[in-house]
Write an enzyme that holds these catalytic residues in place. Structure first.
Site, mmCIF file in Angstrom:
data_model
loop_
_atom_site.group_PDB
_atom_site.id
_atom_site.type_symbol
_atom_site.label_atom_id
_atom_site.label_comp_id
_atom_site.label_asym_id
_atom_site.label_seq_id
_atom_site.Cartn_x
_atom_site.Cartn_y
_atom_site.Cartn_z
ATOM 1 N N HIS A 55 -108.236 60.302 -164.352
ATOM 2 C CA HIS A 55 -108.483 59.904 -165.991
ATOM 3 C C HIS A 55 -109.306 61.767 -165.427
ATOM 4 C CE1 HIS A 55 -108.441 55.969 -164.373
ATOM 5 N NE2 HIS A 55 -107.461 55.760 -165.727
ATOM 6 N N ASP A 58 -112.413 61.247 -164.351
ATOM 7 C CA ASP A 58 -112.881 60.947 -163.467
ATOM 8 C C ASP A 58 -113.215 63.027 -162.888
ATOM 9 O OD1 ASP A 58 -111.963 58.928 -162.971
ATOM 10 O OD2 ASP A 58 -109.959 59.773 -162.311
ATOM 11 N N MET A 89 -99.789 63.612 -161.535
ATOM 12 C CA MET A 89 -99.831 62.540 -163.312
ATOM 13 C C MET A 89 -101.345 63.155 -163.606
ATOM 14 S SD MET A 89 -101.715 59.650 -164.179
ATOM 15 C CE MET A 89 -101.443 57.820 -163.092
ATOM 16 N N GLU A 182 -98.206 51.817 -168.562
ATOM 17 C CA GLU A 182 -98.860 50.570 -167.676
ATOM 18 C C GLU A 182 -98.700 48.969 -167.763
ATOM 19 O OE1 GLU A 182 -101.427 52.264 -164.695
ATOM 20 O OE2 GLU A 182 -101.847 49.925 -164.119
ATOM 21 N N LYS A 184 -100.151 45.652 -167.282
ATOM 22 C CA LYS A 184 -100.858 44.233 -167.307
ATOM 23 C C LYS A 184 -101.240 43.014 -168.176
ATOM 24 C CE LYS A 184 -105.655 44.316 -164.239
ATOM 25 N NZ LYS A 184 -106.663 44.848 -164.053
ATOM 26 N N GLU A 218 -97.475 48.590 -161.716
ATOM 27 C CA GLU A 218 -98.172 48.423 -160.949
ATOM 28 C C GLU A 218 -97.660 46.944 -159.682
ATOM 29 O OE1 GLU A 218 -101.969 49.830 -160.956
ATOM 30 O OE2 GLU A 218 -102.675 47.572 -160.228
ATOM 31 N N HIS A 221 -100.202 44.487 -160.371
ATOM 32 C CA HIS A 221 -99.916 44.122 -161.914
ATOM 33 C C HIS A 221 -99.106 42.820 -162.288
ATOM 34 C CE1 HIS A 221 -102.385 47.699 -163.660
ATOM 35 N NE2 HIS A 221 -102.884 47.128 -162.678
ATOM 36 N N ASP A 246 -97.207 52.647 -159.445
ATOM 37 C CA ASP A 246 -98.579 52.277 -158.913
ATOM 38 C C ASP A 246 -98.525 50.693 -158.221
ATOM 39 O OD1 ASP A 246 -100.092 54.145 -160.698
ATOM 40 O OD2 ASP A 246 -100.468 52.879 -162.058
ATOM 41 N N ASP A 256 -107.487 41.252 -160.224
ATOM 42 C CA ASP A 256 -106.246 43.005 -159.954
ATOM 43 C C ASP A 256 -107.536 43.259 -158.764
ATOM 44 O OD1 ASP A 256 -105.113 45.248 -159.786
ATOM 45 O OD2 ASP A 256 -105.682 46.121 -161.586
ATOM 46 N N ASP A 258 -106.000 45.465 -155.780
ATOM 47 C CA ASP A 258 -106.260 46.562 -155.974
ATOM 48 C C ASP A 258 -106.098 46.914 -154.239
ATOM 49 O OD1 ASP A 258 -105.012 47.724 -157.691
ATOM 50 O OD2 ASP A 258 -107.506 47.667 -158.655
ATOM 51 N N ASP A 288 -101.992 53.260 -156.065
ATOM 52 C CA ASP A 288 -103.079 52.690 -157.318
ATOM 53 C C ASP A 288 -104.084 51.757 -156.540
ATOM 54 O OD1 ASP A 288 -104.784 52.567 -158.575
ATOM 55 O OD2 ASP A 288 -103.497 52.084 -160.779
HETATM 56 C C1 GLT Z 1 -107.395 51.362 -163.550
HETATM 57 C C2 GLT Z 1 -106.422 50.110 -163.870
HETATM 58 C C3 GLT Z 1 -105.119 51.239 -162.976
HETATM 59 C C4 GLT Z 1 -104.456 52.132 -163.593
HETATM 60 C C5 GLT Z 1 -105.515 53.431 -163.713
HETATM 61 C C6 GLT Z 1 -105.309 54.489 -165.036
HETATM 62 S S1 GLT Z 1 -107.055 52.736 -164.493
HETATM 63 O O1 GLT Z 1 -107.849 51.104 -162.328
HETATM 64 O O2 GLT Z 1 -106.680 48.908 -162.165
HETATM 65 O O3 GLT Z 1 -104.521 49.440 -162.356
HETATM 66 O O4 GLT Z 1 -103.017 52.411 -163.497
HETATM 67 O O5 GLT Z 1 -105.664 54.060 -166.123
HETATM 68 MN MN MN Z 2 -102.257 50.832 -162.232
HETATM 69 MN MN MN Z 3 -104.469 47.302 -160.943
#
Ligand code: GLT
Ligand code: MN
Ligand code: MN
Length: 388
Positions: A55, A58, A89, A182, A184, A218, A221, A246, A256, A258, A288
């Site tokens: 980003h 970042d 990306m 993306e 979510k 993702e 998500h 992702d 989320d 992750d 991700d």
């Molecule tokens: C954030 C989000 C991710 C996205 C990123 C891109 S930032 O951490 O949870 O799923 O892919 O903006």
């Molecule tokens: Mn993501």
């Molecule tokens: Mn995520």
């Protein structure tokens, strides 16, 4: 491949925010020291990661002056060269600063929307300079808790206006970007617009330049929405719209998480890898995800190495699946063939429709065909558990 060691040619990538994640959550402060972006890129490159994603914020702190900006850009280019790592990306942080508290592209305030566009354009310029070809849009704040305040129709229209504007900007500048939206379902907003890959696919067709825009699904998500990630990814791919992925892990119907790739639902994850590899998908195998909050700085790199290793192990399992005589025999048996009927069904013709109306079928006889899915799935299960 048997050593499961990552190589540049595997085209793995990570977001800088993944490894720089400091373990902060809504209930607790940071548990790890700050990782500066240049060291971050260097450490990824050293581990044979092919690309990094970033980003704007970042890399270059929000509000940094030109001097600092130029210094960081120079350092980034140098570290990319020294450690043979590309920028795969670029994306914009349109969620952290309080100006985006009620959305960026979908905000009521034209000044907020304009500021968001400006932020994206500036970072597109930078991403192009780093050689990135993919630009991701994650609309984390594009949602609502109070439906009385903003109608989804209004939000969708505003989002479309912004995407059209940015597609046109990219074309005017001669950039090679493909945009990937993306989805979510929620978090940080109570409800986020464009909740799933299906929503995004439908929206893309309404844009001025639909070919420029695809999906960035993702795993986490998709599972948050209780969906089958494999199906989600596959539908985007079949539509020619899988522009980025992702990868990570997630228990369904939670916040989320992750989690490290492959650490949950190994079977569904296996089919995601199978989809990408069987189809020789051209994008980067991008992670991700976040290291556990309980980890220290060393654990961050265990997390990076573990993600890539799991991917390579699953890829090896895909090859085993494709070579497995029993699995292949069952697959052959269950796929029926009837060239005459298939010819009729492929494209409509009045003659074909007529023939089909007159065709005699014996439903009971047809339904007797064995579908040995117990045997098939058990075999896949054993393959994944490593006992055959
Ligand atoms: C954030 C989000 C991710 C996205 C990123 C891109 S930032 O951490 O949870 O799923 O892919 O903006
Ligand atoms: Mn993501
Ligand atoms: Mn995520």
């Amino acid at each position: 491949m048997a050593s499961f060691k990552p190589k540049k040619e595997h085209r793995f990538s990570f977001g800088l925010w993944c490894t720089a994640n400091r373990g902060r959550d809504p209930f607790g402060e940071e548990t790890r020291a700050r990782l500066d972006p240049i060291t971050n890129i260097k450490e990824l490159g050293k581990r044979n990661v092919y690309g990094f994603n970033y980003h704007d914020d970042d890399l270059i702190p929000f509000g940094a002056n030109l001097q600092l900006r130029n210094k960081i850009i120079k350092q980034t280019k140098q570290v990319m060269k020294d450690y043979n790592i590309v920028c795969s990306m670029a994306t914009t942080n349109l969620f952290y600063h309080r100006i985006f508290k009620d959305g960026a592209f979908t905000s009521h305030d034209p000044k907020v929307r304009a500021f968001a566009l400006q932020k994206v354009m500036k970072n597109m310029d930078l991403g192009a300079e780093f050689g990135a070809n993919t630009y991701v849009f994650w609309g984390g704040r594009e949602g609502a808790e109070v439906d009385a305040a903003k109608t989804p129709e209004e939000a969708i229209k505003r989002y479309r206006e912004c995407m059209n504007f940015l597609c046109a900007y990219s074309r005017k500048q001669g950039y090679k970007f493909r945009f990937a939206i993306e989805p979510k379902p929620n978090e940080p907003r109570g409800d986020i617009y464009f909740a799933t890959a299906g929503h995004v696919l439908a929206f893309i067709e309404t844009l001025d330049y639909p070919d420029m825009v695809g999906v960035n699904p993702e795993i986490e998500h998709s599972r948050m929405a209780g969906l089958n990630t494999y199906h989600d990814f596959a539908q985007a791919m079949e539509a020619g719209k899988l522009y980025h992925v992702d990868l990570g892990a997630q228990k369904p119907n939670r916040f989320d998480q992750d989690l490290r790739f492959g650490s949950e639902d190994i079977k569904e994850t296996f089919f995601v890898v199978k989809l990408l590899e069987d189809n020789n998908w051209a994008g980067t195998r991008n992670f991700d995800e976040h290291p556990y909050r309980s980890e220290d700085e060393k654990g961050v790199w265990n997390f990076v190495e573990g993600s890539m290793k799991t991917y390579l192990i699953l890829w090896d399992k895909v090859n085993q699946f494709n070579k497995d005589k029993k699995i292949q025999q069952i697959l052959k048996d269950i796929h029926g063939s009837d060239p005459a009927l298939e010819g009729i069904m492929k494209h409509f013709s009045s003659e074909g429709a007529d023939k089909l109306r007159k065709q005699a079928f014996d439903p009971m006889a047809i339904s007797k065909k064995r579908l040995p899915y117990e045997e098939l799935d058990q075999r896949v299960q054993e393959l994944l558990m490593g006992v055959h």
